[in-house]
Write a protein that holds these residues in place. Structure first.
Motif, PDB file in Angstrom:
ATOM      1  N   LYS A  40       0.827  -1.216  -0.009  1.00 43.61           N
ATOM      2  CA  LYS A  40       0.027  -0.145   0.145  1.00 43.61           C
ATOM      3  C   LYS A  40       0.948   1.351  -0.021  1.00 43.61           C
ATOM      4  CE  LYS A  40      -3.989  -2.023   2.312  1.00 43.61           C
ATOM      5  NZ  LYS A  40      -5.012  -1.963   3.381  1.00 43.61           N
ATOM      6  N   GLN A  44       0.972   4.296  -2.887  1.00 41.40           N
ATOM      7  CA  GLN A  44       0.855   5.612  -2.338  1.00 41.40           C
ATOM      8  C   GLN A  44       1.802   6.403  -2.965  1.00 41.40           C
ATOM      9  OE1 GLN A  44      -0.079   4.925   1.627  1.00 41.40           O
ATOM     10  NE2 GLN A  44      -2.274   4.427   1.383  1.00 41.40           N
ATOM     11  N   GLU A  47       1.421   7.027  -6.403  1.00 42.15           N
ATOM     12  CA  GLU A  47       0.451   7.982  -6.675  1.00 42.15           C
ATOM     13  C   GLU A  47       0.799   9.450  -6.042  1.00 42.15           C
ATOM     14  OE1 GLU A  47      -4.074   7.177  -6.230  1.00 42.15           O
ATOM     15  OE2 GLU A  47      -3.512   7.955  -4.072  1.00 42.15           O
ATOM     16  N   THR A  87      -5.653   3.855  -2.187  1.00 43.14           N
ATOM     17  CA  THR A  87      -5.159   4.748  -3.385  1.00 43.14           C
ATOM     18  C   THR A  87      -6.692   5.404  -3.987  1.00 43.14           C
ATOM     19  OG1 THR A  87      -5.152   3.391  -4.949  1.00 43.14           O
ATOM     20  CG2 THR A  87      -3.123   3.954  -3.908  1.00 43.14           C
TER      21      THR A  87
END
Lengths: 450, 450
Positions: A40, A44, A47, A87
């Motif tokens: 995760k 992230q 992103e 996200t």
């Protein structure tokens, strides 16, 4: 509206990184390849860097020689579903095989992730090379499907999957509480596909998402792979590491698009890169050397063997010139063989050197400062070798962190890269139109003809 | 340590509820069956109620007669992966078919969700009944696999899946950075399964989770279904709605366990219930009537047709006594036929009444106040009809909300239900032991024999 052409980026997320020794670094996280919180965070970070895509590769068999980061790994499509909740913008693409899935199941899995992520899913469609036969032996097959037959099957497979994705028109589910009409039967479409390999009735039990259909990603470099890509792919991930060869591949693939009524901007070619980035060129080279020193010789030979399809190296020493070794080509991954052959021709390496070359350090242009990396990216992008890059960090999470923190801002300053996401779906990021529903198009054509 | 025997609960999550007209209620959420935030809230409500399980059913085909809540739905395994991040304790179980998946793929999907959820996954193993042939026609099959053959295949399928789940011993991935040893080859196990239907080498490319293996859930009520369950199931979801028949089934299944060296507490039987709960019995009855009034007659016949396997009702009126209709039994879901036959024998309903009976309102004991529902649950639990319940709300989210807010506290006061989770994994909730790795057991036995 299309703005200025800009670089597209995909982040290849794999445990502690693509370098086979990355897990041995003091900072490497234990069990990274199976740690959901770790993944995760990677997604992230990507992103935060406004990447188009977080990308998860796959394989359907492992053995003693496999890369440590793939021995114990998440199944990619469930991983995408989990990353969707962590996200909100980045596209989510996973690899899945046309040779070892049922199209109805696979169509559902990706359509479901597309809904779970509100229109951010993509499918990296592979036919699965299997020189060693190990994959087939996990799927009750006595022999592996040969390369060309896999592609014939894949051509049918994608027609089934995309047809099923259009089972329901976007406004099919009217849900009229007063009359009790849940859906408009005219807007439910059975596919009735009849091919050589597949016979599929439909409809799928899931409708279209916000972006219409998941984005199709491919990587096949062979003749049949390029044909399939020219007809159906929207993103092509290429393994070509040499600049001139990359330009040749780019031109070859793009020039096939008109045969299928497509324009060049309907297919993005992302070149795979594994940069090593530091504040100075010397520091970057030192990281490269550190990684190289962590390699065990037998790992090198095991890697080569796995990369090329279980070649028996037992009679060779590490210092044997690679040119003296006979590599059987049958059933292996063609792009691997082509790249190896090219390297042997260009550099005449020993087996030890060949391994180091194949394992990511092959092109010294990708070892350097943030400016140097941004320069090289700009060159490849501007001179017709790439529409963007598959960023395959040798070391994670550090390689991705430094890229996002130091290279992305330079690309942004130069106007080569988005300052922020402009839309919410993966198709938005890639400037790809939401595809029309094929049945709606057909029905409209029929009506017009009447 | 086992404490006092307490009720186990599973929440069946499906769009606006199991009642076919639930979507027509003024409060019903549009597109609920495909709304990820809505599903996350349902799972969180069930977790607030300390449920053992959030359960997602499945089917592999839809047609014009399908329940509105399943026409456009998430693929269940990807949905579990998404729900994992929105919850932290509740078990996550999804249905998947042994007839239409490859065991290697399915083993990975559930193992992956088991890691993503930190040991909370379960697999509701079904063979998929398909009286209409529609499922087969989505999977390139010319005919559906007959019932008994499906079970022969399922017996092999689960042996492959559970064998693959043990591919790696818990301490196989030593990751010794100093020596470069990533895993202990002695602790990697190839399955080498050779059966009639499947030949699977292994290893799987994912290790065991915190709970060892996903929990096995089943629902088969037939003779072969009960045999499979007695050997392999850890939770059985039963559709029996009548108290006496439920006791009979409970006794029948539990008494088979010793044949496989298992004790009664190694398999939990959850009876499916669809209570309608309100502050007074009259209010609850009014909700039931409201739902019944929202049913369209043709929906009733379509439901019956789908429930029983595409029976042609066109020559019958809604007021025809069901006993006069000829129902073809071949290939349908056996528990459906048995239950219908029983209802016709007991109540001699018209087709209209039969539909209402099958659609959840069959047992008036489950319509009432929180106390009355808790009483009935207590009776079934204490008198050998159930170890717990599959709570299939007629209306969602309201049915689940009121159950959690009003029924759960009563069960807790009576000492029949946990006050809080005592562990982190689904096996913890169910008081099931983490299974030993079969290869470790085998190797140990071999060593001891020497």
């Amino acid at each position: 509206m299309m703005g200025k052409r800009q670089i597209h980026l995909s982040a290849y997320l794999v445990g502690t990184g693509i370098h086979v020794a990355s897990w041995r670094l003091p900072t490497a996280k234990r069990n990274a390849s199976i740690d959901i919180e770790y993944y995760k965070q990677l997604a992230q970070t990507a992103e935060r860097g406004k990447f188009d895509i977080a990308f998860i590769a796959d394989s359907l068999a492992v053995n003693e020689a496999s890369h440590p980061n793939i021995l114990n790994r998440f199944e990619p499509i469930t991983l995408l579903a989990a990353l969707a909740g962590a996200t909100s913008k980045i596209g989510l693409v996973a690899t899945a095989s046309t040779t070892y899935h049922e199209p109805y199941n696979l169509a559902r899995l990706f359509a479901s992730v597309d809904h779970i992520s509100n229109g951010r899913a993509g499918w990296n469609m592979v036919t699965t090379g299997d020189a060693t036969g190990e994959t087939g032996r996990n799927f009750s097959r006595t022999s592996h499907v040969p390369h060309d037959q896999r592609y014939v099957q894949a051509e049918e497979f994608i027609d089934v999957v995309q047809g099923l994705w259009d089972s329901w028109e976007d406004d099919a589910f009217v849900q009229d509480k007063a009359t009790g009409v849940f859906f408009d039967p005219e807007k439910m479409h059975r596919l009735h596909y009849k091919g050589h390999h597949y016979t599929v009735q439909g409809p799928l039990n899931i409708g279209r998402s916000k972006q219409g259909q998941p984005v199709i990603v491919q990587a096949g470099a062979s003749e049949s792979g390029q044909q399939l890509a020219a007809r159906t792919a929207e993103v092509v991930f290429s393994h070509v590491k040499d600049f001139e060869r990359a330009k040749k591949f780019y031109h070859s693939l793009k020039s096939r698009l008109p045969d299928y009524g497509r324009t060049p901007d309907e297919l993005h070619i992302l070149q795979g890169i594994s940069p090593i980035i530091a504040d100075t060129k010397e520091e970057a080279e030192a990281i490269y050397e550190q990684l190289h020193d962590l390699l065990l010789p037998e790992q090198g030979l095991r890697f080569l063997s796995g990369y090329l399809g279980k070649v028996d190296f037992s009679t060779y020493s590490l210092d044997t010139p690679a040119a003296e070794v006979i590599f059987p080509e049958e059933n292996g991954i063609q792009s691997h063989f082509e790249w190896m052959t090219e390297l042997i021709r260009q550099k005449n390496p020993t087996l030890r050197q060949l391994y180091a070359l194949l394992e990511g350090g092959s092109n010294r242009e990708w070892i350097g400062t943030p400016e140097q990396i941004a320069d090289t990216m700009g060159k490849w992008f501007a001179q017709g070798a790439a529409d963007g890059f598959m960023f395959i960090a040798p070391i994670l999470p550090q390689g991705l962190d430094v890229f996002v923190d130091k290279v992305i801002p330079i690309l942004q300053e130069r106007g080569l890269y988005r300052l922020d996401y402009e839309g919410d779906t993966l198709r938005d990021h890639l400037h790809l139109k939401k595809p029309l529903n094929r049945f709606r198009v057909r029905d409209k054509q029929l009506t017009e003809r009447r």
